[in-house]
Motif scaffolding. Structure first.
Motif, mmCIF file in Angstrom:
data_model
loop_
_atom_site.group_PDB
_atom_site.id
_atom_site.type_symbol
_atom_site.label_atom_id
_atom_site.label_comp_id
_atom_site.label_asym_id
_atom_site.label_seq_id
_atom_site.Cartn_x
_atom_site.Cartn_y
_atom_site.Cartn_z
ATOM 1 N N VAL A 184 -19.805 85.579 23.998
ATOM 2 C CA VAL A 184 -19.029 84.437 24.489
ATOM 3 C C VAL A 184 -19.582 83.944 25.824
ATOM 4 O O VAL A 184 -19.720 82.728 26.052
ATOM 5 C CB VAL A 184 -17.544 84.817 24.610
ATOM 6 C CG1 VAL A 184 -16.770 83.742 25.389
ATOM 7 C CG2 VAL A 184 -16.938 85.009 23.233
ATOM 8 N N ASN A 185 -19.918 84.861 26.713
ATOM 9 C CA ASN A 185 -20.489 84.458 28.005
ATOM 10 C C ASN A 185 -21.777 83.662 27.810
ATOM 11 O O ASN A 185 -22.015 82.653 28.491
ATOM 12 C CB ASN A 185 -20.769 85.691 28.860
ATOM 13 C CG ASN A 185 -19.504 86.345 29.385
ATOM 14 O OD1 ASN A 185 -18.427 85.738 29.373
ATOM 15 N ND2 ASN A 185 -19.612 87.587 29.827
ATOM 16 N N GLU A 186 -22.601 84.119 26.886
ATOM 17 C CA GLU A 186 -23.863 83.414 26.622
ATOM 18 C C GLU A 186 -23.616 82.023 26.060
ATOM 19 O O GLU A 186 -24.255 81.049 26.476
ATOM 20 C CB GLU A 186 -24.702 84.234 25.632
ATOM 21 C CG GLU A 186 -26.005 83.542 25.208
ATOM 22 C CD GLU A 186 -26.698 84.266 24.069
ATOM 23 O OE1 GLU A 186 -27.512 83.619 23.379
ATOM 24 O OE2 GLU A 186 -26.424 85.460 23.860
ATOM 25 N N VAL A 187 -22.668 81.924 25.114
ATOM 26 C CA VAL A 187 -22.373 80.623 24.502
ATOM 27 C C VAL A 187 -21.838 79.653 25.549
ATOM 28 O O VAL A 187 -22.281 78.497 25.632
ATOM 29 C CB VAL A 187 -21.347 80.791 23.358
ATOM 30 C CG1 VAL A 187 -20.832 79.433 22.888
ATOM 31 C CG2 VAL A 187 -21.980 81.545 22.192
ATOM 32 N N ILE A 188 -20.903 80.099 26.365
ATOM 33 C CA ILE A 188 -20.321 79.210 27.377
ATOM 34 C C ILE A 188 -21.392 78.747 28.356
ATOM 35 O O ILE A 188 -21.475 77.552 28.692
ATOM 36 C CB ILE A 188 -19.171 79.919 28.110
ATOM 37 C CG1 ILE A 188 -17.987 80.134 27.171
ATOM 38 C CG2 ILE A 188 -18.733 79.115 29.338
ATOM 39 C CD1 ILE A 188 -16.846 80.929 27.775
ATOM 40 N N ALA A 189 -22.220 79.676 28.827
ATOM 41 C CA ALA A 189 -23.260 79.318 29.795
ATOM 42 C C ALA A 189 -24.231 78.302 29.205
ATOM 43 O O ALA A 189 -24.629 77.337 29.872
ATOM 44 C CB ALA A 189 -24.012 80.574 30.239
ATOM 45 N N ARG A 190 -24.598 78.498 27.944
ATOM 46 C CA ARG A 190 -25.575 77.583 27.344
ATOM 47 C C ARG A 190 -24.964 76.212 27.082
ATOM 48 O O ARG A 190 -25.620 75.181 27.277
ATOM 49 C CB ARG A 190 -26.105 78.185 26.044
ATOM 50 C CG ARG A 190 -27.269 77.386 25.488
ATOM 51 C CD ARG A 190 -27.905 78.011 24.282
ATOM 52 N NE ARG A 190 -28.783 77.040 23.648
ATOM 53 C CZ ARG A 190 -29.092 77.033 22.368
ATOM 54 N NH1 ARG A 190 -28.607 77.973 21.565
ATOM 55 N NH2 ARG A 190 -29.881 76.105 21.873
ATOM 56 N N VAL A 191 -23.703 76.168 26.652
ATOM 57 C CA VAL A 191 -23.048 74.869 26.443
ATOM 58 C C VAL A 191 -22.928 74.126 27.767
ATOM 59 O O VAL A 191 -23.157 72.909 27.834
ATOM 60 C CB VAL A 191 -21.673 75.059 25.778
ATOM 61 C CG1 VAL A 191 -20.889 73.742 25.789
ATOM 62 C CG2 VAL A 191 -21.840 75.564 24.348
ATOM 63 N N ARG A 192 -22.607 74.826 28.826
ATOM 64 C CA ARG A 192 -22.541 74.180 30.139
ATOM 65 C C ARG A 192 -23.905 73.642 30.559
ATOM 66 O O ARG A 192 -24.003 72.572 31.172
ATOM 67 C CB ARG A 192 -22.042 75.170 31.196
ATOM 68 C CG ARG A 192 -20.610 75.608 31.019
ATOM 69 C CD ARG A 192 -20.138 76.455 32.175
ATOM 70 N NE ARG A 192 -20.044 75.681 33.410
ATOM 71 C CZ ARG A 192 -19.682 76.174 34.588
ATOM 72 N NH1 ARG A 192 -19.376 77.466 34.686
ATOM 73 N NH2 ARG A 192 -19.609 75.414 35.653
ATOM 74 N N ARG A 193 -24.929 74.368 30.208
ATOM 75 C CA ARG A 193 -26.284 73.993 30.629
ATOM 76 C C ARG A 193 -26.897 72.904 29.752
ATOM 77 O O ARG A 193 -27.518 71.967 30.245
ATOM 78 C CB ARG A 193 -27.153 75.246 30.615
ATOM 79 C CG ARG A 193 -28.563 75.062 31.168
ATOM 80 C CD ARG A 193 -29.275 76.395 31.292
ATOM 81 N NE ARG A 193 -29.465 77.045 29.995
ATOM 82 C CZ ARG A 193 -28.862 78.159 29.612
ATOM 83 N NH1 ARG A 193 -27.994 78.762 30.419
ATOM 84 N NH2 ARG A 193 -29.083 78.691 28.422
ATOM 85 N N GLU A 194 -26.707 73.021 28.430
ATOM 86 C CA GLU A 194 -27.426 72.153 27.504
ATOM 87 C C GLU A 194 -26.549 71.145 26.782
ATOM 88 O O GLU A 194 -27.060 70.252 26.097
ATOM 89 C CB GLU A 194 -28.153 73.016 26.462
ATOM 90 C CG GLU A 194 -29.167 73.987 27.061
ATOM 91 C CD GLU A 194 -29.798 74.861 26.001
ATOM 92 O OE1 GLU A 194 -29.808 74.471 24.811
ATOM 93 O OE2 GLU A 194 -30.281 75.955 26.354
ATOM 94 N N GLY A 195 -25.226 71.267 26.900
ATOM 95 C CA GLY A 195 -24.325 70.284 26.314
ATOM 96 C C GLY A 195 -24.419 70.180 24.805
ATOM 97 O O GLY A 195 -24.387 71.188 24.084
ATOM 98 N N ASP A 196 -24.553 68.949 24.313
ATOM 99 C CA ASP A 196 -24.554 68.700 22.875
ATOM 100 C C ASP A 196 -25.576 69.540 22.123
ATOM 101 O O ASP A 196 -25.305 70.028 21.018
ATOM 102 C CB ASP A 196 -24.838 67.220 22.600
ATOM 103 C CG ASP A 196 -23.621 66.329 22.828
ATOM 104 O OD1 ASP A 196 -22.524 66.873 23.083
ATOM 105 O OD2 ASP A 196 -23.772 65.098 22.750
ATOM 106 N N ALA A 197 -26.764 69.684 22.687
ATOM 107 C CA ALA A 197 -27.829 70.411 21.994
ATOM 108 C C ALA A 197 -27.408 71.838 21.678
ATOM 109 O O ALA A 197 -27.667 72.353 20.576
ATOM 110 C CB ALA A 197 -29.104 70.409 22.837
ATOM 111 N N ALA A 198 -26.733 72.487 22.613
ATOM 112 C CA ALA A 198 -26.271 73.852 22.384
ATOM 113 C C ALA A 198 -25.172 73.877 21.333
ATOM 114 O O ALA A 198 -25.153 74.758 20.461
ATOM 115 C CB ALA A 198 -25.774 74.466 23.686
ATOM 116 N N VAL A 199 -24.255 72.914 21.390
ATOM 117 C CA VAL A 199 -23.163 72.871 20.415
ATOM 118 C C VAL A 199 -23.710 72.695 19.005
ATOM 119 O O VAL A 199 -23.279 73.374 18.053
ATOM 120 C CB VAL A 199 -22.173 71.742 20.763
ATOM 121 C CG1 VAL A 199 -21.131 71.590 19.651
ATOM 122 C CG2 VAL A 199 -21.478 72.017 22.086
#
Length: 440
Positions: free
Chosen positions: A36-51
């Protein structure tokens, strides 16, 4: 051997037995937390692309961008229009009843004026934007859409954003139709921790919300806990649970099926029956054995009843009431002749279903009150989801010159006692000449 465990509240070790029965560990393990920590950090960093990447990976779909994960409002209306008439009618009736009930919960602003002209009060305003999470795929619950979105709209929330995963491309038309009936403004087919992160922090496509509500799996629950403070959340819900107190006069088959109504949710759900009538408990146990094989979700219900279910013989009504308050159940059925007489003694329960003709299932769908309820004993300090969860309050303070001078004398003494002299002097500047015995 009976499916459900049998206990007597008068047994010497019953307290310890009950604690073991009620115990449920909802804390995520280290692996879930790390993911979960990894997912949240990446969504914050990369936005739509991570989602998009996480959605393709976890939901087993193949989409190129967020446009493919956004459902336009006309598609929601089409889902409703395409339903069989009986489903349209059921959704409409349920939505109307839920809306009518929650209108009574709306809180208005208020104020009063003191004799010296000082105005005090409270301004109540809706949240600007709310995110609702709805489980997807085979576990889709249109009732959850209604119960989460309608109170928000009744509160005056301008924008409700819904996230619902579509694993392997499975779209639940009832869920989309419920979103249309409830007035949801935007829908994204994303789920898991990535949906929670997108709602909490915003992406290029998903707007940032002020509060996230709705049930989900362990990853969703962990993500909600993680983003709390950045946004508000409703609660961290545990397994569904029902506690029934019966005087022995209700049809045992009815009670057995009421116990099943929670046991079929999942293997960790909990169903408990209290009664002072030992023969009645025997009769319910027999009905459980007889009816359980008729359930479509027999396997799930059997594990739930075997591992977490119980038939408990109590000494009397007072003993039952003490146990009810100790357990603080999510759902409480009072299957007795005069349930209203017991209400003053019940301090802790999420929802109380009164009488033999009020099964918990009616509350899940269409009675009107919200089915998002505190679980795992949290009814001791928590309440059902409601309009008040989508409103916030601002204090109003407006002092007249005379009122400010009166209050300044009190504030000055207290502020100087705390060593905060700027506070004291700020108040003292408002002293009228006749009150200026406190010098700055």
């Amino acid at each position: 051997m009976s499916v459900m465990q049998r206990f007597n509240s008068q047994d010497a070790d019953f307290g310890r037995t009950l604690d073991q029965l009620l115990a449920w560990e909802g804390v995520s393990d280290a692996a879930v937390q790390a993911t979960v920590n990894e997912v949240i950090a990446r969504v914050r960093r990369e936005g739509d692309a991570a989602v998009v990447d996480y959605t393709n990976r976890f939901d087993h779909v193949a989409v190129a961008d967020m446009a493919a994960l956004s459902i336009p409002l006309p598609r929601l209306q089409a889902a409703y229009n395409g339903l069989p008439p009986e489903q349209q009618q059921a959704l409409t009736i349920a939505a109307d009843r839920i809306r009518r009930y929650h209108v009574h919960q709306r809180q208005g602003s208020w104020q009063y004026t003191e004799a010296d002209g000082t105005v005090l009060g409270q301004q109540v305003m809706p949240l600007d934007r709310v995110g609702i999470y709805v489980p997807g795929g085979k576990a889709s619950y249109p009732s959850s859409v209604l119960m989460n979105a309608i109170p928000a709209k009744v509160a005056g929330v301008a924008e409700v954003v819904m996230c619902v995963p579509t694993p392997r491309g499975e779209v639940n038309e009832l869920v989309l139709a419920a979103a249309w009936i409830a007035g949801v403004d935007q829908v994204f087919t994303i789920g898991g921790a990535q949906a929670v992160a997108a709602l909490a922090y915003g992406t290029e496509s998903v707007p940032r919300v002020d509060k996230i509500v709705g049930p989900g799996n362990i990853y969703v629950a962990t993500a909600k806990r993680q983003v709390f403070g950045q946004v508000g959340i409703d609660m961290i819900a545990g397994p569904s649970e029902i506690l029934i107190y019966c005087d022995g006069k209700t049809d045992p088959a009815w009670i057995a099926m009421d116990l099943f109504s929670q046991a079929e949710h999942d293997e960790q759900a909990q169903s408990i029956l209290l009664s002072a009538d030992a023969d009645f408990l025997d009769a319910v146990a027999a009905e459980v054995e007889r009816l359980l094989p008729t359930l479509e979700r027999e396997g799930i219900a059997r594990i739930s009843l075997t591992e977490r279910g119980a038939l408990i013989q109590v000494r009397d009504e007072a003993d039952a009431l003490a146990l009810i308050n100790r357990i603080a159940p999510e759902h409480l059925e009072l299957s007795v002749a005069n349930p209203e007489a017991l209400l003053p003694e019940i301090r802790h329960a999420g929802a109380i279903f009164m009488g033999r003709f009020t099964p918990e299932a009616l509350g899940d769908y269409c009675a009107g009150p919200n089915h998002v309820l505190p679980t795992s004993g949290t009814a001791r300090f928590s309440s059902p989801l409601g309009v008040y969860d989508f409103q916030k309050r601002s204090s109003l303070i407006g002092c007249s010159a005379a009122g400010a001078s009166t209050l300044a004398k009190v504030a000055s003494v207290l502020a100087r006692g705390e060593g905060l002299t700027a506070h004291a002097r700020s108040a003292e500047y408002r002293l009228l000449p006749d009150d200026a015995e406190v010098k700055s």
